[in-house]
Design a protein around this motif. Structure first.
Motif, PDB file in Angstrom:
ATOM      1  N   CYS A  41       0.857  -1.180   0.000  1.00 25.00           N
ATOM      2  CA  CYS A  41       0.000   0.000   0.000  1.00 25.00           C
ATOM      3  C   CYS A  41       0.897   1.236   0.000  1.00 25.00           C
ATOM      4  O   CYS A  41       1.832   1.333   0.797  1.00 25.00           O
ATOM      5  CB  CYS A  41      -0.913   0.010   1.226  1.00 25.00           C
ATOM      6  SG  CYS A  41      -2.342   1.103   1.055  1.00 25.00           S
ATOM      7  N   VAL A  42       0.621   2.165  -0.893  1.00 23.99           N
ATOM      8  CA  VAL A  42       1.358   3.419  -0.997  1.00 23.99           C
ATOM      9  C   VAL A  42       0.360   4.552  -0.855  1.00 23.99           C
ATOM     10  O   VAL A  42      -0.694   4.559  -1.508  1.00 23.99           O
ATOM     11  CB  VAL A  42       2.101   3.533  -2.350  1.00 23.99           C
ATOM     12  CG1 VAL A  42       2.840   4.864  -2.442  1.00 23.99           C
ATOM     13  CG2 VAL A  42       3.069   2.373  -2.514  1.00 23.99           C
ATOM     14  N   THR A  43       0.682   5.513  -0.001  1.00 23.04           N
ATOM     15  CA  THR A  43      -0.193   6.664   0.183  1.00 23.04           C
ATOM     16  C   THR A  43       0.644   7.915   0.350  1.00 23.04           C
ATOM     17  O   THR A  43       1.791   7.859   0.825  1.00 23.04           O
ATOM     18  CB  THR A  43      -1.114   6.477   1.410  1.00 23.04           C
ATOM     19  OG1 THR A  43      -2.025   7.576   1.486  1.00 23.04           O
ATOM     20  CG2 THR A  43      -0.316   6.410   2.697  1.00 23.04           C
ATOM     21  N   ASP A  44       0.084   9.052  -0.022  1.00 22.95           N
ATOM     22  CA  ASP A  44       0.737  10.357   0.105  1.00 22.95           C
ATOM     23  C   ASP A  44      -0.053  11.207   1.090  1.00 22.95           C
ATOM     24  O   ASP A  44      -1.294  11.292   1.003  1.00 22.95           O
ATOM     25  CB  ASP A  44       0.810  11.074  -1.238  1.00 22.95           C
ATOM     26  CG  ASP A  44       1.700  10.333  -2.234  1.00 22.95           C
ATOM     27  OD1 ASP A  44       2.637   9.650  -1.786  1.00 22.95           O
ATOM     28  OD2 ASP A  44       1.444  10.421  -3.449  1.00 22.95           O
ATOM     29  N   ILE A  45       0.645  11.828   2.028  1.00 23.16           N
ATOM     30  CA  ILE A  45       0.018  12.759   2.954  1.00 23.16           C
ATOM     31  C   ILE A  45       0.818  14.054   2.935  1.00 23.16           C
ATOM     32  O   ILE A  45       2.028  14.054   2.673  1.00 23.16           O
ATOM     33  CB  ILE A  45      -0.069  12.188   4.385  1.00 23.16           C
ATOM     34  CG1 ILE A  45       1.328  11.887   4.940  1.00 23.16           C
ATOM     35  CG2 ILE A  45      -0.942  10.958   4.441  1.00 23.16           C
ATOM     36  CD1 ILE A  45       1.294  11.434   6.392  1.00 23.16           C
ATOM     37  N   VAL A  46       0.148  15.151   3.225  1.00 17.39           N
ATOM     38  CA  VAL A  46       0.776  16.471   3.218  1.00 17.39           C
ATOM     39  C   VAL A  46       0.957  16.922   4.659  1.00 17.39           C
ATOM     40  O   VAL A  46       0.001  16.963   5.443  1.00 17.39           O
ATOM     41  CB  VAL A  46      -0.071  17.488   2.437  1.00 17.39           C
ATOM     42  CG1 VAL A  46       0.585  18.872   2.487  1.00 17.39           C
ATOM     43  CG2 VAL A  46      -0.251  17.033   1.000  1.00 17.39           C
ATOM     44  N   ALA A  47       2.203  17.252   5.014  1.00 14.99           N
ATOM     45  CA  ALA A  47       2.525  17.744   6.351  1.00 14.99           C
ATOM     46  C   ALA A  47       3.759  18.622   6.258  1.00 14.99           C
ATOM     47  O   ALA A  47       4.706  18.303   5.538  1.00 14.99           O
ATOM     48  CB  ALA A  47       2.779  16.582   7.317  1.00 14.99           C
ATOM     49  N   ARG A  48       3.746  19.713   6.985  1.00 14.39           N
ATOM     50  CA  ARG A  48       4.862  20.658   7.005  1.00 14.39           C
ATOM     51  C   ARG A  48       5.187  21.152   5.591  1.00 14.39           C
ATOM     52  O   ARG A  48       6.336  21.221   5.175  1.00 14.39           O
ATOM     53  CB  ARG A  48       6.087  20.032   7.679  1.00 14.39           C
ATOM     54  CG  ARG A  48       7.041  21.055   8.279  1.00 14.39           C
ATOM     55  CD  ARG A  48       8.051  20.422   9.172  1.00 14.39           C
ATOM     56  NE  ARG A  48       8.830  19.392   8.516  1.00 14.39           N
ATOM     57  CZ  ARG A  48       9.829  18.723   9.082  1.00 14.39           C
ATOM     58  NH1 ARG A  48      10.148  18.973  10.327  1.00 14.39           N
ATOM     59  NH2 ARG A  48      10.490  17.810   8.419  1.00 14.39           N
ATOM     60  N   ARG A  49       4.143  21.459   4.845  1.00 14.82           N
ATOM     61  CA  ARG A  49       4.251  22.044   3.515  1.00 14.82           C
ATOM     62  C   ARG A  49       5.016  21.161   2.526  1.00 14.82           C
ATOM     63  O   ARG A  49       5.662  21.658   1.608  1.00 14.82           O
ATOM     64  CB  ARG A  49       4.910  23.427   3.589  1.00 14.82           C
ATOM     65  CG  ARG A  49       4.114  24.447   4.376  1.00 14.82           C
ATOM     66  CD  ARG A  49       4.805  25.798   4.360  1.00 14.82           C
ATOM     67  NE  ARG A  49       4.028  26.780   5.096  1.00 14.82           N
ATOM     68  CZ  ARG A  49       4.411  28.063   5.250  1.00 14.82           C
ATOM     69  NH1 ARG A  49       5.537  28.484   4.697  1.00 14.82           N
ATOM     70  NH2 ARG A  49       3.667  28.894   5.950  1.00 14.82           N
ATOM     71  N   ARG A  50       4.951  19.884   2.736  1.00 17.61           N
ATOM     72  CA  ARG A  50       5.551  18.985   1.759  1.00 17.61           C
ATOM     73  C   ARG A  50       4.745  17.697   1.716  1.00 17.61           C
ATOM     74  O   ARG A  50       3.965  17.396   2.629  1.00 17.61           O
ATOM     75  CB  ARG A  50       7.006  18.685   2.078  1.00 17.61           C
ATOM     76  CG  ARG A  50       7.244  17.968   3.407  1.00 17.61           C
ATOM     77  CD  ARG A  50       8.605  17.317   3.457  1.00 17.61           C
ATOM     78  NE  ARG A  50       8.681  16.184   2.536  1.00 17.61           N
ATOM     79  CZ  ARG A  50       9.713  15.345   2.517  1.00 17.61           C
ATOM     80  NH1 ARG A  50      10.741  15.527   3.321  1.00 17.61           N
ATOM     81  NH2 ARG A  50       9.725  14.319   1.672  1.00 17.61           N
ATOM     82  N   ARG A  51       4.923  16.941   0.664  1.00 15.99           N
ATOM     83  CA  ARG A  51       4.205  15.690   0.473  1.00 15.99           C
ATOM     84  C   ARG A  51       5.105  14.531   0.883  1.00 15.99           C
ATOM     85  O   ARG A  51       6.241  14.418   0.419  1.00 15.99           O
ATOM     86  CB  ARG A  51       3.766  15.545  -0.978  1.00 15.99           C
ATOM     87  CG  ARG A  51       2.927  14.310  -1.263  1.00 15.99           C
ATOM     88  CD  ARG A  51       2.437  14.333  -2.690  1.00 15.99           C
ATOM     89  NE  ARG A  51       1.520  15.441  -2.899  1.00 15.99           N
ATOM     90  CZ  ARG A  51       0.204  15.377  -2.670  1.00 15.99           C
ATOM     91  NH1 ARG A  51      -0.329  14.250  -2.214  1.00 15.99           N
ATOM     92  NH2 ARG A  51      -0.561  16.423  -2.902  1.00 15.99           N
ATOM     93  N   TRP A  52       4.568  13.690   1.772  1.00 17.99           N
ATOM     94  CA  TRP A  52       5.285  12.517   2.264  1.00 17.99           C
ATOM     95  C   TRP A  52       4.666  11.266   1.652  1.00 17.99           C
ATOM     96  O   TRP A  52       3.433  11.112   1.659  1.00 17.99           O
ATOM     97  CB  TRP A  52       5.203  12.425   3.783  1.00 17.99           C
ATOM     98  CG  TRP A  52       5.805  13.588   4.508  1.00 17.99           C
ATOM     99  CD1 TRP A  52       5.245  14.828   4.679  1.00 17.99           C
ATOM    100  CD2 TRP A  52       7.065  13.626   5.165  1.00 17.99           C
ATOM    101  NE1 TRP A  52       6.077  15.626   5.411  1.00 17.99           N
ATOM    102  CE2 TRP A  52       7.209  14.921   5.720  1.00 17.99           C
ATOM    103  CE3 TRP A  52       8.100  12.706   5.345  1.00 17.99           C
ATOM    104  CZ2 TRP A  52       8.328  15.306   6.445  1.00 17.99           C
ATOM    105  CZ3 TRP A  52       9.221  13.077   6.067  1.00 17.99           C
ATOM    106  CH2 TRP A  52       9.330  14.365   6.600  1.00 17.99           C
ATOM    107  N   ARG A  53       5.509  10.406   1.130  1.00 19.63           N
ATOM    108  CA  ARG A  53       5.034   9.137   0.562  1.00 19.63           C
ATOM    109  C   ARG A  53       5.373   8.006   1.531  1.00 19.63           C
ATOM    110  O   ARG A  53       6.517   7.866   1.965  1.00 19.63           O
ATOM    111  CB  ARG A  53       5.669   8.868  -0.793  1.00 19.63           C
ATOM    112  CG  ARG A  53       5.314   7.513  -1.396  1.00 19.63           C
ATOM    113  CD  ARG A  53       5.526   7.491  -2.878  1.00 19.63           C
ATOM    114  NE  ARG A  53       4.575   8.400  -3.559  1.00 19.63           N
ATOM    115  CZ  ARG A  53       4.523   8.547  -4.875  1.00 19.63           C
ATOM    116  NH1 ARG A  53       5.353   7.879  -5.654  1.00 19.63           N
ATOM    117  NH2 ARG A  53       3.648   9.374  -5.418  1.00 19.63           N
TER     118      ARG A  53
END
Length: 419
Positions: free
Chosen positions: A289-301
């Motif tokens: 499973c791969v997901t992207d979340i946005v935190a601290r003005r950047r996208r984390w995969r």
């Protein structure tokens, strides 16, 4: 009948001290009574001081004692020569004020240990305390007395009905909208500040007690400003919860109720977590499973394994290189190098469960360097066996026997066997 639990020991010690104080003509209900009960409990169960039972029990009784020892409270809520109506109103006001204070005193402890805080408990106690004191307990005492002659069954039926009413009240209050608030786990330093401030306010009787509001307020603000974790990983690496735009979502749909509740509480979420595979920002198969979340003005995969089955190594290594965080319940190959953090079986064995707050770059682990708990790292009995014909010589040590030690042992005992 109830076992030697912390509240039971405290109540027993308190009852004995009250009886002794009354017999000696001394004031019984003081903070010294609480201190004596705490000392007795810590002599018997010193480890209980770190548990929620000890903290909740003694925080509640300390708050009640400190409140009713205050001169203003004694004047306002103390005995008065007045009619029954005013006396009843004063008793209800005393119950409400005491309940509110107890809720405030227990809230930091409940949030720290259980990540939840009740809101309507003080109002429920207006009914629950009189019901327990004047109905449930006298009926139980009468039923036990009548059991001596075998006619206590009707009274026990009344006890059951009164307990049902008490449980009904608890369920109604707990199910009311906004009755329970879930908050993410606070830091130990914030919790310590609130406890120090509360103890300072309870112990002082002069204006110095107002200084306790400073650490109490600082700890409360710190706890409220603590952001919830963005990624939660269990110690075995099987279960992962990710904070998405829709809420907290779990990696696996087949998780027990305990795991779901634990992840939801630590994430500061009310209700059931969502399923990560159903989120629009996630791409999940049966194994990955791969997901992207946005935190601290950047996208984390985030890349996580969903099963113990092997996947094509080339595709998996390529996915590792494009991910910021990789989580797996099994040991990952060395060529799997994410851009920020790899949490596989080898790493989680040292760290335990992990909470990641990406907005602040905080990584919190259950196990820390230097932890030497006997239930986690028990001493190992090493045994080497050397055979000399029909004789066997064994060596024992509480650590793994080093190679040099085994060589010296072999040489010494070989010489003895030759002689």
């Amino acid at each position: 009948m109830t076992g030697s639990q912390v509240p039971t020991i405290r109540s027993c010690v308190a009852a004995l001290l009250v009886l002794a104080a009354l017999a000696m003509g001394r004031e019984a209900m003081t903070l010294r009574l609480v201190a004596a009960g705490a000392a007795c409990v810590m002599l018997v169960l010193p480890e209980s001081a770190a548990g929620p039972s000890f903290q909740l029990s003694f925080a509640a009784i300390t708050a009640i004692m400190a409140l009713h020892e205050h001169p203003v409270i004694r004047v306002v809520l103390g005995p008065h020569d007045e009619g029954r109506g005013r006396k009843l109103a004063r008793a209800v006001a005393s119950l409400l004020l005491t309940g509110l204070l107890v809720e405030v005193a227990l809230m930091p402890i409940a949030v720290y240990h259980f990540h939840k805080a009740g809101v309507y408990g003080a109002f429920a106690n207006i009914v629950a305390i009189p019901l327990t004191t004047f109905v449930v307990m006298p009926l139980e005492a009468l039923a036990l007395l009548l059991d001596a002659v075998g006619v206590g069954a009707p009274i026990w039926w009344l006890v059951q009905r009164s307990l049902d009413a008490l449980l009904w009240l608890a369920h109604i209050v707990a199910s009311a909208p906004g009755a329970v608030r879930s908050l993410p786990g606070m830091s130990t330093a914030a919790f310590a500040l609130m406890i120090v401030g509360g103890i300072w306010i309870a112990l002082w009787r002069t204006r110095w007690r107002r200084l306790g509001l400073i650490p109490l307020a600082a700890g409360a603000i710190w706890a409220l400003m603590t952001p919830p974790p963005d990624v939660l990983v269990t110690g075995d690496g099987r279960h992962v919860a990710v904070r998405t735009a829709a809420g907290l979502a779990m990696l696996r749909d087949r998780a027990g109720d305990y795991t779901r509740d634990m992840l939801a509480e630590n994430g500061g979420v009310d209700g059931e977590p969502l399923l990560l595979a159903d989120q629009p920002d996630a791409r999940c198969s049966r194994d990955l499973c791969v997901t992207d979340i946005v935190a601290r003005r950047r996208r984390w995969r985030i890349l996580a394994t969903r099963s113990a089955y092997m996947v094509p190594i080339a595709a998996f290594i390529a996915a590792c290189h494009t991910a910021d965080i990789v989580v797996s319940e099994r040991g990952l190959p060395k060529r799997c190098v994410p851009r920020w953090l790899k949490l596989d079986r080898r790493v989680l064995r040292r760290t335990g469960g992990v909470a990641l707050t990406l907005r602040t770059g905080t990584v919190v682990t259950i196990l820390n360097a230097g932890d030497r708990h006997p239930w986690r790292d028990p001493p190992v009995l090493a045994r080497t066996v050397h055979s000399f014909g029909s004789r066997q010589i064994r060596s024992h040590d509480d650590r793994w026997v080093s190679r040099a030690h085994r060589a010296r042992f072999y040489q010494d005992n070989h010489a003895k066997a030759q002689r």
